[in-house]
Motif scaffolding. Structure first.
Motif, PDB file in Angstrom:
ATOM      1  N   UNK A 124      77.295  20.790   8.721  1.00  0.00           N
ATOM      2  CA  UNK A 124      76.518  20.876   9.957  1.00  0.00           C
ATOM      3  C   UNK A 124      77.197  19.921  10.929  1.00  0.00           C
ATOM      4  N   UNK A 125      77.887  20.467  11.912  1.00  0.00           N
ATOM      5  CA  UNK A 125      78.823  19.672  12.712  1.00  0.00           C
ATOM      6  C   UNK A 125      78.166  19.034  13.935  1.00  0.00           C
ATOM      7  N   UNK A 126      77.287  19.760  14.608  1.00  0.00           N
ATOM      8  CA  UNK A 126      76.738  19.282  15.873  1.00  0.00           C
ATOM      9  C   UNK A 126      75.207  19.369  15.876  1.00  0.00           C
TER      10      UNK A 126
ATOM     11  N   UNK B 207      67.358  20.086  13.735  1.00  0.00           N
ATOM     12  CA  UNK B 207      66.135  19.993  12.938  1.00  0.00           C
ATOM     13  C   UNK B 207      65.020  20.889  13.491  1.00  0.00           C
ATOM     14  N   UNK B 208      65.245  21.504  14.638  1.00  0.00           N
ATOM     15  CA  UNK B 208      64.188  22.278  15.293  1.00  0.00           C
ATOM     16  C   UNK B 208      63.659  23.400  14.417  1.00  0.00           C
ATOM     17  N   UNK B 209      64.559  24.159  13.811  1.00  0.00           N
ATOM     18  CA  UNK B 209      64.120  25.290  12.985  1.00  0.00           C
ATOM     19  C   UNK B 209      63.322  24.817  11.775  1.00  0.00           C
ATOM     20  N   UNK B 210      63.752  23.691  11.166  1.00  0.00           N
ATOM     21  CA  UNK B 210      62.993  23.132  10.044  1.00  0.00           C
ATOM     22  C   UNK B 210      61.553  22.856  10.457  1.00  0.00           C
TER      23      UNK B 210
ATOM     24  N   UNK C  69      70.692  27.265  13.503  1.00  0.00           N
ATOM     25  CA  UNK C  69      69.876  28.284  12.835  1.00  0.00           C
ATOM     26  C   UNK C  69      70.649  28.854  11.646  1.00  0.00           C
ATOM     27  N   UNK C  70      69.966  28.996  10.510  1.00  0.00           N
ATOM     28  CA  UNK C  70      70.538  29.689   9.367  1.00  0.00           C
ATOM     29  C   UNK C  70      71.203  28.830   8.326  1.00  0.00           C
ATOM     30  N   UNK C  71      71.109  27.509   8.439  1.00  0.00           N
ATOM     31  CA  UNK C  71      71.733  26.631   7.458  1.00  0.00           C
ATOM     32  C   UNK C  71      70.935  26.626   6.157  1.00  0.00           C
TER      33      UNK C  71
END
Length: 292
Positions: free
Chosen positions: A23-25, A52-55, A258-260
């Motif tokens: 997760x780079x940025x 962290x927004x999607x989490x 998104x999608x990690x």
């Protein structure tokens, strides 16, 4: 739009905040005047997008669902024609079981949301919240296990007690293991995942015992076995995805927002919790002769 100075790259993070180099940025800067108060960390959920927004939106959005009157959905009940039983009201064990499960789910989601909200605050607070996040996972597993045992061994109270004490004991050992500072570092992610998987997969033992006592067709009714298997499968797939850090491992930077793997893990946990709820509703419906 200009560059969001509240965010930084993985390379700019202090060592204590680094966890997943794929997760780079999109990281929130854990430094003075950016996220140095709980209020600023909380505001970061809503004011701008970060990795962290999607989490957070996933977990915070799921929390109310465990408090809604889902019991009235028709899919949760076998048809009345399959039940030759006189309907009986719920007893205190039913209430205790569902309350335990719902509180465990809410606890897990709340503690996880707390960690992902405050992880950028400081090393000390992030460490404490990360420990609570691990505790929440253990609580979720144990809290799911206990009501399932109630229905799976409804006619065998001694086995209910035996397996209930067993999962509580294993949960205590798992909590101790993942809270040990030596294992609370990124390099021990596979070890933590293995501990959680072992705790969850311990359910295979009582299920196999139930199969010996009854049979598969009976367990589908008495403990909602199909939904229990679905719930367990989602837990396993989610945990393995988290441990392997896919898909971001194969395309660093592409899944920063998104999608990690961690987001997919969260989605799997929420899906597993809903499947487990359906499992318990079907089991309750059978033992109480409820049809619609």
């Amino acid at each position: 739009m200009g560059l969001n100075t509240h965010l930084c790259s993985h390379e700019e993070l202090p060592a204590w905040a680094k966890d997943n180099a794929f997760i780079v940025t999109g990281y929130r800067r854990p430094e003075l005047f950016r996220h140095d108060t709980i209020a600023k960390c909380w505001a970061s959920i809503w004011l701008y997008a970060h990795n962290e927004s999607a989490h957070l939106l996933d977990h915070l959005g799921s929390l109310p669902s465990f408090l809604l009157p889902l019991a009235h959905a028709r899919i949760f009940f076998p048809s009345s024609s399959s039940l030759n039983r006189t309907p009986t009201p719920s007893d205190w064990l039913d209430i205790a079981g569902f309350t335990t499960f719902l509180l465990a789910a809410v606890t897990c989601l709340t503690l996880s949301s707390t960690f992902h909200t405050l992880s950028c605050h400081s090393r000390q607070l992030a460490k404490r919240c990360n420990a609570l996040d691990y505790v929440g996972i253990v609580v979720m597993i144990v809290g799911s296990f206990l009501p399932a045992l109630h229905y799976g061994f409804h006619e065998h109270p001694k086995w209910q007690l035996f397996y209930g004490l067993g999962i509580v004991s294993l949960g205590g050992v798992a909590a101790w293991a993942v809270l040990t500072p030596h294992y609370a570092t990124p390099e021990y992610r596979p070890v933590r995942t293995a501990i959680f998987l072992a705790l969850g997969l311990s359910a295979v033992v009582p299920v196999a015992h139930g199969y010996i006592l009854y049979d598969y067709a009976t367990l589908r009714l008495t403990m909602g076995l199909d939904w229990l298997i679905l719930s367990g499968s989602l837990y396993v797939v989610g945990a393995l995805t988290y441990a392997c850090r896919g898909p971001e491992r194969f395309a660093p930077g592409r899944f920063d927002y998104v999608g990690a793997s961690h987001q997919l893990f969260h989605c799997a946990i929420v899906g597993a919790a809903f499947a487990h709820y359906v499992c318990l509703r079907r089991a309750w419906a059978y033992w109480h002769g409820v049809g619609v």
